[in-house]
Enzyme design. Structure first.
Site, PDB file in Angstrom:
ATOM      1  N   LYS A   1     -83.239  34.981  44.424  1.00 33.88           N
ATOM      2  CA  LYS A   1     -82.042  34.290  43.917  1.00 33.88           C
ATOM      3  C   LYS A   1     -80.872  34.517  44.883  1.00 33.88           C
ATOM      4  O   LYS A   1     -80.445  35.640  45.109  1.00 33.88           O
ATOM      5  CB  LYS A   1     -81.685  34.822  42.526  1.00 33.88           C
ATOM      6  CG  LYS A   1     -80.325  34.340  41.999  1.00 33.88           C
ATOM      7  CD  LYS A   1     -80.025  34.866  40.579  1.00 33.88           C
ATOM      8  CE  LYS A   1     -78.600  34.531  40.149  1.00 33.88           C
ATOM      9  NZ  LYS A   1     -78.255  35.075  38.823  1.00 33.88           N
TER      10      LYS A   1
ATOM     11  N   ASP B   1     -71.117  34.316  41.744  1.00 36.11           N
ATOM     12  CA  ASP B   1     -71.366  33.748  40.408  1.00 36.11           C
ATOM     13  C   ASP B   1     -70.146  33.950  39.519  1.00 36.11           C
ATOM     14  O   ASP B   1     -69.961  35.014  38.930  1.00 36.11           O
ATOM     15  CB  ASP B   1     -72.605  34.419  39.785  1.00 36.11           C
ATOM     16  CG  ASP B   1     -72.932  33.852  38.404  1.00 36.11           C
ATOM     17  OD1 ASP B   1     -72.359  32.797  38.051  1.00 36.11           O
ATOM     18  OD2 ASP B   1     -73.776  34.454  37.705  1.00 36.11           O
TER      19      ASP B   1
ATOM     20  N   LYS C   1     -67.017  33.556  33.521  1.00 40.14           N
ATOM     21  CA  LYS C   1     -67.171  34.969  33.164  1.00 40.14           C
ATOM     22  C   LYS C   1     -65.799  35.589  32.908  1.00 40.14           C
ATOM     23  O   LYS C   1     -64.810  35.130  33.496  1.00 40.14           O
ATOM     24  CB  LYS C   1     -67.829  35.722  34.336  1.00 40.14           C
ATOM     25  CG  LYS C   1     -69.296  35.465  34.499  1.00 40.14           C
ATOM     26  CD  LYS C   1     -69.861  36.311  35.633  1.00 40.14           C
ATOM     27  CE  LYS C   1     -71.339  36.058  35.835  1.00 40.14           C
ATOM     28  NZ  LYS C   1     -72.181  36.488  34.711  1.00 40.14           N
TER      29      LYS C   1
ATOM     30  N   ASP D   1     -74.693  38.760  43.520  1.00 38.53           N
ATOM     31  CA  ASP D   1     -75.682  37.925  42.832  1.00 38.53           C
ATOM     32  C   ASP D   1     -76.681  37.285  43.817  1.00 38.53           C
ATOM     33  O   ASP D   1     -77.524  36.490  43.430  1.00 38.53           O
ATOM     34  CB  ASP D   1     -74.965  36.851  41.998  1.00 38.53           C
ATOM     35  CG  ASP D   1     -75.734  36.500  40.728  1.00 38.53           C
ATOM     36  OD1 ASP D   1     -76.592  37.297  40.312  1.00 38.53           O
ATOM     37  OD2 ASP D   1     -75.481  35.414  40.168  1.00 38.53           O
TER      38      ASP D   1
ATOM     39  N   ASP E   1     -73.426  29.628  33.128  1.00 39.02           N
ATOM     40  CA  ASP E   1     -73.572  30.964  33.708  1.00 39.02           C
ATOM     41  C   ASP E   1     -75.044  31.377  33.806  1.00 39.02           C
ATOM     42  O   ASP E   1     -75.371  32.363  34.465  1.00 39.02           O
ATOM     43  CB  ASP E   1     -72.781  31.969  32.853  1.00 39.02           C
ATOM     44  CG  ASP E   1     -72.546  33.281  33.570  1.00 39.02           C
ATOM     45  OD1 ASP E   1     -72.780  33.333  34.796  1.00 39.02           O
ATOM     46  OD2 ASP E   1     -72.119  34.252  32.910  1.00 39.02           O
TER      47      ASP E   1
ATOM     48  N   GLU F   1     -77.269  30.234  35.638  1.00 42.57           N
ATOM     49  CA  GLU F   1     -77.529  29.370  36.796  1.00 42.57           C
ATOM     50  C   GLU F   1     -78.704  29.850  37.639  1.00 42.57           C
ATOM     51  O   GLU F   1     -79.355  29.059  38.310  1.00 42.57           O
ATOM     52  CB  GLU F   1     -76.268  29.278  37.674  1.00 42.57           C
ATOM     53  CG  GLU F   1     -76.052  30.423  38.682  1.00 42.57           C
ATOM     54  CD  GLU F   1     -75.905  31.803  38.060  1.00 42.57           C
ATOM     55  OE1 GLU F   1     -75.543  31.872  36.880  1.00 42.57           O
ATOM     56  OE2 GLU F   1     -76.171  32.800  38.746  1.00 42.57           O
TER      57      GLU F   1
ATOM     58  N   ARG G   1     -81.641  30.963  36.818  1.00 39.41           N
ATOM     59  CA  ARG G   1     -82.939  30.397  36.412  1.00 39.41           C
ATOM     60  C   ARG G   1     -83.049  28.933  36.838  1.00 39.41           C
ATOM     61  O   ARG G   1     -84.150  28.433  37.053  1.00 39.41           O
ATOM     62  CB  ARG G   1     -83.143  30.593  34.909  1.00 39.41           C
ATOM     63  CG  ARG G   1     -82.166  29.881  34.036  1.00 39.41           C
ATOM     64  CD  ARG G   1     -82.106  30.454  32.627  1.00 39.41           C
ATOM     65  NE  ARG G   1     -81.374  31.717  32.568  1.00 39.41           N
ATOM     66  CZ  ARG G   1     -81.185  32.414  31.447  1.00 39.41           C
ATOM     67  NH1 ARG G   1     -81.684  31.986  30.307  1.00 39.41           N
ATOM     68  NH2 ARG G   1     -80.507  33.538  31.467  1.00 39.41           N
TER      69      ARG G   1
END
Ligand code: BES
Ligand code: ZN
Ligand code: ZN
Length: 494
Positions: free
Chosen positions: A264, A269, A276, A287, A346, A348, A350
């Site tokens: 990933k 993020d 967030k 991230d 959020d 994102e 996946r």
């Protein structure tokens, strides 16, 4: 830094510091301890009786100019209970010891492991510990704070040790730890310095230096492939997405099925429109830790000349709430053709992994492993000591589990029961990107599984273990996963 095996007595080595482990529950009559205490004129016994020093794990004390030894300093390394002394502990302790003497102008340092641990494993762990201790997370301090580091580390072995075996283990340790430090450095880069295209540039540099093949796709190619989920996440940022493909052709049979690693790569993020909270949002520069682990593992795999075909895939995006950002409720189409209702922007990771896994499937791999800072829920479940592992294939799980024993990076298996799949059913599309509050790490994994289908696959959720936050330990990225990925790849296929 040089690493050497020396076959001399521990008491006759000339060096700036000699590091020796001492255990909590050692028998007072232990031959080595008696000999050491004799050389020190009974100092150890004295320190123990006055309780000025115990051999608790991680405790470090320095004795200067021990008269009857040739070393300028003796470093006693508290190693805890003798029965739990293993190669992983050697690595951790060496890291602590080297951090302690960092900047002391020591050039030649020797480590006497004492027995119990297999020499090649002890030597590899020593090298890894020392190299990991050289990492500093302060890249952007304007004053140069890099400390003087040790030039030469000696592993004090016995006459009958197999030198070639020990030396090649030390080399393996050096490759793995340097790759881990590469991942740590890249994870630590802030979002304004490393965006998706800079991440691709970093991958390009690694590929050129270590002889990997590389392809970097921009948004037109990503679109041509139908990777709608990657594009949907990227559209809230001015920074365009990248899809990075790294290839190592190591199998003697060039047609051999590849192993696919997916990381990933969210360079920052913010959560997107499902923004967030501000607290700790700065940590979301990390991230991309999964991507960095894959990149660094590919580097090590190339350096080790692993005889497998391996493909590393990195979907790289920035998740921001810009004017073109995807909205909660949007329905998008992934590369596999499945439609996804985006409930929470959020979630994102996946989404981008879904497309990368679909692409991976097309390569007809032997198996796929993905690694991602995917969910806060896995941190609630497992804390900061173990990463969650999800696996749809028992043989592969065995392999991953053995790799983790080898690397010392701890994992804990989580379930993939079909009941959890209900949580991500959508009334409007094939699937939605979040479930209820409960079991969030599992529903995330179930989401990924939709895109993996029947390929043997394993998912590592490293959200809790990607950063050191703890007291006493160094702050900053851990590089978790690099060693495990290499060990997974570099183990015999059934
Ligand atoms: N990158 C985060 C996960 C994360 C959380 C990593 C904490 C490291 C530390 C991920 O993209 C995310 O935001 N996940 C959400 C999912 C939720 C909206 C279903 C989460 O875990 O809160
Ligand atoms: Zn997120
Ligand atoms: Zn994320």
């Amino acid at each position: 830094m040089k690493f050497k095996l020396v076959k001399e007595g521990w008491d006759s080595i000339e060096c700036d510091a000699l590091i020796v482990p001492v255990f909590e529950n050692e028998d007072e009559g232990d031959v080595f301890l008696v000999a050491l205490d004799e050389k020190l004129g009974g100092l150890i016994k004295e320190l123990q009786t006055t309780e000025e020093w115990t051999s608790r794990s991680g405790e470090v004390s320095v004795i200067y100019r021990p008269e009857k030894l040739k070393t300028a300093r003796l470093i006693l390394l508290g190693a805890g209970k003798k029965e739990s002394y293993d190669s992983h502990l050697i690595g951790t302790l060496m890291r602590k010891a080297v951090l302690k003497v960092k900047g002391h102008q020591l050039k030649r340092v020797a480590f006497y492991p004492r027995s119990q641990v297999e020499p090649k494993r002890a030597a590899q762990a020593m090298v890894e510990g020392v190299i990991l201790a050289t990492y500093q997370a302060d890249d952007y301090k304007t004053e140069d704070r890099s400390k003087n580091f040790v030039e030469e580390i000696l592993f004090v072995g016995d006459q009958d040790m197999d030198a070639t075996e020990v030396e090649s283990s030390m080399e393996r340790g050096e490759i793995l730890a340097c790759a881990t430090n590469r991942a740590r450095k890249l994870v630590n880069e802030p979002g304004n310095r490393v965006n998706p295209s800079r991440l691709a540039q970093a991958a390009q540099e690694v590929a050129v230096k270590y002889g990997l093949e590389i392809e970097v796709w921009g948004e037109p190619e990503i679109k041509d492939q139908g990777m709608g989920a990657i594009l949907a996440v990227a559209q809230g940022s001015d920074e365009p997405a990248r899809f990075i493909i790294l290839k190592h052709f190591g199998a003697p049979d060039s047609e051999a099925k590849p192993i696919v690693l997916v990381g990933k790569g969210v360079t920052f993020d913010s959560g997107g429109l499902s923004l967030k909270p501000a607290q700790s949002m700065e940590e979301m520069k990390a991230d991309k830790a999964g991507a960095c682990a894959v990149l660094a593992a590919m580097q090590a795999i190339a350096q080790l000349g692993v005889q497998k075909n391996v493909v590393g895939l990195i979907p790289a995006v920035e998740n921001l709430p810009g004017g073109r950002a995807q909205r909660p409720g949007d329905v998008i189409r992934a590369m596999s053709g499945k439609t996804i209702e985006v409930i929470n922007t959020d979630a994102e990771g996946r989404l981008i992994l879904a497309d990368a896994l679909s692409y991976g499937r097309q390569l007809e791999p032997e198996f796929m492993v993905d690694i991602a800072t995917l969910t806060g829920a896995v941190v609630i479940a497992l804390g900061k000591n173990r990463a969650g592992v999800f696996c749809n294939d028992e043989e592969l799980f065995e392999r991953v589990s053995r790799a983790s024993d080898q690397s010392g990076e701890k994992l804990w298996r989580m379930p993939l029961d079909d009941e959890y799949r209900k949580e991500i059913e959508s009334p409007i599309a094939d699937i939605k990107n979040v479930g209820s509050r409960w079991g969030g790490a599992i529903t995330a994994a179930k989401f990924l599984q939709e895109f993996v289908e029947d390929v043997p696959w394993c998912h590592l959720d490293i959200a809790g273990v990607d950063l050191f936050k703890g007291e006493g330990d160094i702050k900053g990225p851990t590089g978790f996963g690099v060693k495990t990925l290499v060990e997974i790849v570099d183990s015999p296929s059934p």
